[in-house]
Design a protein around this motif. Structure first.
Motif, PDB file in Angstrom:
ATOM      1  N   UNK A  72      -4.183  12.028  15.173  1.00 23.14           N
ATOM      2  CA  UNK A  72      -3.359  11.056  14.478  1.00 23.14           C
ATOM      3  C   UNK A  72      -4.128   9.789  14.112  1.00 23.14           C
ATOM      4  N   UNK A  73      -4.930   9.329  15.041  1.00 16.85           N
ATOM      5  CA  UNK A  73      -5.736   8.122  14.750  1.00 16.85           C
ATOM      6  C   UNK A  73      -6.690   8.367  13.595  1.00 16.85           C
ATOM      7  N   UNK A  74      -7.149   9.566  13.601  1.00 17.12           N
ATOM      8  CA  UNK A  74      -8.072   9.892  12.502  1.00 17.12           C
ATOM      9  C   UNK A  74      -7.356   9.833  11.160  1.00 17.12           C
ATOM     10  N   UNK A  75      -6.122  10.422  11.153  1.00 14.42           N
ATOM     11  CA  UNK A  75      -5.359  10.441   9.908  1.00 14.42           C
ATOM     12  C   UNK A  75      -4.963   9.010   9.493  1.00 14.42           C
ATOM     13  N   UNK A  76      -4.618   8.217  10.505  1.00  8.63           N
ATOM     14  CA  UNK A  76      -4.183   6.845  10.230  1.00  8.63           C
ATOM     15  C   UNK A  76      -5.283   6.015   9.602  1.00  8.63           C
ATOM     16  N   UNK A  77      -6.402   6.157  10.157  1.00  8.41           N
ATOM     17  CA  UNK A  77      -7.545   5.422   9.616  1.00  8.41           C
ATOM     18  C   UNK A  77      -7.835   5.863   8.201  1.00  8.41           C
ATOM     19  N   UNK A  78      -7.639   7.154   8.043  1.00  9.10           N
ATOM     20  CA  UNK A  78      -7.892   7.692   6.707  1.00  9.10           C
ATOM     21  C   UNK A  78      -6.886   7.113   5.702  1.00  9.10           C
ATOM     22  N   UNK A  79      -5.630   7.035   6.126  1.00  9.91           N
ATOM     23  CA  UNK A  79      -4.575   6.514   5.250  1.00  9.91           C
ATOM     24  C   UNK A  79      -4.797   5.040   4.931  1.00  9.91           C
ATOM     25  N   UNK A  80      -5.171   4.279   5.917  1.00 10.18           N
ATOM     26  CA  UNK A  80      -5.428   2.848   5.690  1.00 10.18           C
ATOM     27  C   UNK A  80      -6.506   2.643   4.651  1.00 10.18           C
ATOM     28  N   UNK A  81      -7.490   3.427   4.743  1.00  8.05           N
ATOM     29  CA  UNK A  81      -8.588   3.285   3.794  1.00  8.05           C
ATOM     30  C   UNK A  81      -8.112   3.539   2.376  1.00  8.05           C
ATOM     31  N   UNK A  82      -7.304   4.572   2.219  1.00  8.30           N
ATOM     32  CA  UNK A  82      -6.823   4.893   0.872  1.00  8.30           C
ATOM     33  C   UNK A  82      -5.850   3.818   0.379  1.00  8.30           C
ATOM     34  N   UNK A  83      -5.010   3.279   1.266  1.00 10.24           N
ATOM     35  CA  UNK A  83      -4.054   2.242   0.885  1.00 10.24           C
ATOM     36  C   UNK A  83      -4.761   0.985   0.414  1.00 10.24           C
ATOM     37  N   UNK A  84      -5.761   0.594   1.084  1.00 10.22           N
ATOM     38  CA  UNK A  84      -6.537  -0.589   0.671  1.00 10.22           C
ATOM     39  C   UNK A  84      -7.094  -0.411  -0.713  1.00 10.22           C
ATOM     40  N   UNK A  85      -7.513   0.803  -0.920  1.00 11.37           N
ATOM     41  CA  UNK A  85      -8.069   1.075  -2.240  1.00 11.37           C
ATOM     42  C   UNK A  85      -6.999   0.940  -3.317  1.00 11.37           C
ATOM     43  N   UNK A  86      -5.778   1.447  -3.068  1.00 12.01           N
ATOM     44  CA  UNK A  86      -4.692   1.390  -4.048  1.00 12.01           C
ATOM     45  C   UNK A  86      -4.284  -0.066  -4.299  1.00 12.01           C
ATOM     46  N   UNK A  87      -4.223  -0.842  -3.200  1.00 11.36           N
ATOM     47  CA  UNK A  87      -3.811  -2.253  -3.340  1.00 11.36           C
ATOM     48  C   UNK A  87      -4.765  -3.038  -4.232  1.00 11.36           C
ATOM     49  N   UNK A  88      -5.970  -2.811  -4.018  1.00 12.76           N
ATOM     50  CA  UNK A  88      -6.959  -3.521  -4.830  1.00 12.76           C
ATOM     51  C   UNK A  88      -6.786  -3.152  -6.286  1.00 12.76           C
ATOM     52  N   UNK A  89      -6.496  -1.905  -6.517  1.00 12.48           N
ATOM     53  CA  UNK A  89      -6.301  -1.485  -7.910  1.00 12.48           C
ATOM     54  C   UNK A  89      -5.075  -2.182  -8.512  1.00 12.48           C
ATOM     55  N   UNK A  90      -3.973  -2.311  -7.703  1.00 14.99           N
ATOM     56  CA  UNK A  90      -2.746  -2.933  -8.181  1.00 14.99           C
ATOM     57  C   UNK A  90      -2.948  -4.413  -8.484  1.00 14.99           C
ATOM     58  N   UNK A  91      -3.678  -5.115  -7.678  1.00 17.81           N
ATOM     59  CA  UNK A  91      -3.951  -6.540  -7.886  1.00 17.81           C
ATOM     60  C   UNK A  91      -4.642  -6.746  -9.206  1.00 17.81           C
ATOM     61  N   UNK A  92      -5.554  -5.925  -9.456  1.00 17.38           N
ATOM     62  CA  UNK A  92      -6.293  -6.043 -10.712  1.00 17.38           C
ATOM     63  C   UNK A  92      -5.369  -5.842 -11.897  1.00 17.38           C
ATOM     64  N   UNK A  93      -4.436  -4.895 -11.790  1.00  9.83           N
ATOM     65  CA  UNK A  93      -3.499  -4.611 -12.881  1.00  9.83           C
ATOM     66  C   UNK A  93      -2.527  -5.794 -13.101  1.00  9.83           C
ATOM     67  N   UNK A  94      -2.064  -6.362 -11.998  1.00  5.69           N
ATOM     68  CA  UNK A  94      -1.131  -7.492 -12.060  1.00  5.69           C
ATOM     69  C   UNK A  94      -1.733  -8.687 -12.745  1.00  5.69           C
ATOM     70  N   UNK A  95      -2.924  -8.988 -12.438  1.00  8.53           N
ATOM     71  CA  UNK A  95      -3.616 -10.114 -13.062  1.00  8.53           C
ATOM     72  C   UNK A  95      -3.699  -9.913 -14.563  1.00  8.53           C
ATOM     73  N   UNK A  96      -3.931  -8.702 -14.895  1.00  9.97           N
ATOM     74  CA  UNK A  96      -4.041  -8.410 -16.327  1.00  9.97           C
ATOM     75  C   UNK A  96      -2.714  -8.629 -17.035  1.00  9.97           C
ATOM     76  N   UNK A  97      -1.625  -8.185 -16.432  1.00 11.44           N
ATOM     77  CA  UNK A  97      -0.293  -8.321 -17.018  1.00 11.44           C
ATOM     78  C   UNK A  97       0.116  -9.786 -17.128  1.00 11.44           C
ATOM     79  N   UNK A  98      -0.191 -10.577 -16.112  1.00 17.35           N
ATOM     80  CA  UNK A  98       0.186 -12.001 -16.105  1.00 17.35           C
ATOM     81  C   UNK A  98      -0.459 -12.758 -17.241  1.00 17.35           C
ATOM     82  N   UNK A  99      -1.673 -12.543 -17.451  1.00 13.48           N
ATOM     83  CA  UNK A  99      -2.367 -13.221 -18.526  1.00 13.48           C
ATOM     84  C   UNK A  99      -1.725 -12.852 -19.845  1.00 13.48           C
ATOM     85  N   UNK A 100      -1.369 -11.613 -19.971  1.00 18.22           N
ATOM     86  CA  UNK A 100      -0.735 -11.155 -21.195  1.00 18.22           C
ATOM     87  C   UNK A 100       0.606 -11.851 -21.427  1.00 18.22           C
TER      88      UNK A 100
END
Lengths: 69, 490
Positions: B321-349
């Motif tokens: 389970x710890x292994x899976x959790x760590x794996x999930x956290x890593x992927x979530x961080x990656x998704x969040x960073x992608x979302x932040x970048x998208x939001x900034x783009x929309x705001x400027x627009x």
């Protein structure tokens, strides 16, 4: 022993003396008591038995005239 | 002379003298009278005056000259003369009477003299004489009496005896002491019949008394029997009670043996039960020791082994389970960073787009403001004109109130009447007293409200002083009744 002593003596009627009927009296005389034929002094008088009478008249031998006391 | 002979002579002389005296001296016994007659016995010794011709001596001695005087003795003893006569009573019933007359010679000298003259030589026949005299008297006496009186009334018998025989017996110098009726023969059975009712009554009384006594005795006997029965009953009850107690005691005593046996057996059973329980406990403990404990040990072993394997599996799973959790956290961080970048783009627009819109709006607002000012001025001008009109009407009202109000009332009169008649409309059936006049009165009363309203309006105008201020109240008072009919008609 004079028979005249009967007069004045006191006797007791032993047979009722009625008008026109001869009665009887007992008189103490001669030391004993004797019965005498008796008439009432008042001829209409009735003297009942037991009455004390006094001899007021004497007809010899055995008849007296009495009056109630 | 020999004195002895002299003495003998004297004695003989005395004896002779005594003998002579004895011959001459008579003594009267108490129950006799001496009747002496003869020489010198001419007069009564008591000085009665008249000569009896003889002398009577009672109770004493007297000298009698033998040969010259004679002495007779008259017995003064009681005598009785038996009577036996056939006679008829006052009722005409023939009777045979046996009686006795008891009489004696009287004790006075007159009686003795009379008797002496009659009976001196016939003293033995005196009874027969008296019987003959009394037979006749008794018939007279019985003829004056009834049977009942003869039986019962002794006083009357003696009285009649005195009456009928008194003077006659005086002549004889006798005194009748009593006349006794000894026996009454009754050939007709009168006396027996006389007695019969009484005897019957007595017999009846006797029978009644006997019956009473018998009844009482029977009652007493029955009462006694009842009491005896009661006593017997109580005795038997008590005996039965005692017998019951005896039976109970004997039964108990008989039951005592079996009871003791049962008790003893119960003890035995109890003890056996205890033994069995102990044995059962021992067996249980043996089984515990021999079976359960090994089983427990085996079970414990199995459980321990199972727990160990389970823990091993859990540990494995946890690691995974710890292994899976760590794996999930890593992927979530990656998704969040992608979302932040998208939001900034929309705001400027969006900023760019809003700026353009604001500029367009400001231009439109300026246009609208200009148009609004123009309309406001137009409205103001029209309001001023209306105010002028109202003021003019208020002035007219102040100058001529009645004319204005009358005009208003005339305009509104149909509505007022309809309103006044409205209460009558909700009545199904109305009875008007006083006929047509009553109806017109009711309507007049209703309509008078309108007149009252006119007066009220007039008063308001007069008291207020300001015609413009009073007019709206007046208008409300006049128009309010008219509102309801408009509602009804619509």
């Amino acid at each position: 022993m004079a028979d005249q002593q009967v007069i004045g003596k006191v006797g007791r009627v032993t047979g009722t003396i009625a008008p026109e009927q001869v009665g009887e009296v007992m008189i103490s005389i001669r030391g004993g008591s004797e019965a005498f034929n008796a008439y009432a002094a008042d001829t209409q008088d009735t003297i009942s038995t037991g009455t004390r009478v006094v001899v007021i008249e004497y007809f010899p031998p055995r008849t007296v005239v009495v009056s109630p006391m | 002379m020999d004195p002895l002979i002299l003495a003998g002579g004297v004695v003989v002389g005395l004896v002779v003298l005594f003998a002579i005296f004895k011959l001459m001296w008579r003594v009267a016994e108490p129950n006799e009278a001496l009747v002496i007659s003869g020489l010198r016995e001419h007069s009564s010794p008591e000085g009665a005056g008249e000569s009896m011709g003889f002398r009577i001596v009672t109770g004493k001695g007297t000298l009698v000259l033998p040969g010259i005087q004679t002495v007779r003795r008259l017995s003064l003893d009681l005598r009785e003369a038996p009577l036996s006569i056939e006679c008829v009573t006052h009722q005409g019933i023939p009777l045979g009477i046996q009686g006795v007359v008891i009489f004696k010679v009287g004790d006075d000298y007159v009686s003795i003299a009379n008797a002496a003259r009659r009976f001196l030589d016939q003293q033995q026949q005196m009874d027969a004489r008296v019987h003959n005299v009394f037979a006749g008297h008794l018939r007279a006496i019985v003829g004056n009496m009834t049977v009942e009186e003869m039986i019962r009334d002794r006083e009357k018998l003696t009285s009649l005896t005195r009456q009928s025989s008194g003077s006659e017996m005086e002549k004889l110098g006798l005194i009748v002491d009593s006349l006794q009726v000894q026996e009454i023969h009754d050939p007709t059975g009168y006396i027996r019949n006389l007695a019969l009712p009484h005897a019957a009554a007595v017999a009846r009384e006797a029978r009644i008394a006997q019956a009473h006594a018998d009844r009482e005795a029977t009652t007493a006997e029955q009462g006694a029997d009842a009491l005896k029965a009661e006593a017997r009953r109580e005795s038997m009850i008590k005996q039965a009670g005692y017998q019951a107690e005896i039976d109970k005691a004997s039964a108990e005593s008989q039951q005592a043996g079996p009871l003791a046996d049962a008790s003893a057996r119960q003890h035995v059973v109890v003890e056996e039960t205890k033994v069995a329980e102990l044995e059962a406990q021992r067996e249980e403990q043996r089984l515990q020791a021999s079976i359960r404990k090994p089983a427990d040990a085996k079970a414990y072993e199995s459980v321990t082994l199972a727990k160990a394997s389970r823990d091993a599996r859990i540990a494995g799973a946890e690691a995974e389970r710890q292994e899976v959790e760590l794996h999930a956290k890593a992927s979530a961080e990656r998704v969040r960073l992608e979302a932040v970048a998208e939001a900034e783009r929309v705001r400027v627009d969006a900023i760019a787009r809003s700026e353009s819109t604001r500029l367009i709006g400001e231009a439109e607002a300026a246009a609208t403001a200009a148009r609004g000012r123009a309309e406001g001025e137009a409205v103001q001008a029209r309001g001023m004109a209306e105010a002028e009109a109202i003021k003019a009407r208020a002035d007219a009202l102040a100058e001529n109130q009645d004319a204005v109000i009358g005009q208003q009332l005339a305009e509104k009169w149909p509505a007022i009447v309809e309103a006044a008649a409205k209460p009558f409309g909700s009545v199904d059936q109305m009875i008007i007293l006083n006929g047509a006049q009553g109806l017109s009165e009711a309507l007049a009363a209703a309509l008078s409200q309108g007149v009252a309203g006119l007066q009220l309006a007039r008063n308001l105008l007069a008291g207020g002083g300001n015609g413009a201020k009073a007019e709206p109240g007046d208008r409300d008072a006049l128009q309010a009744p008219g509102a309801a009919p408009r509602d009804r008609t619509s």
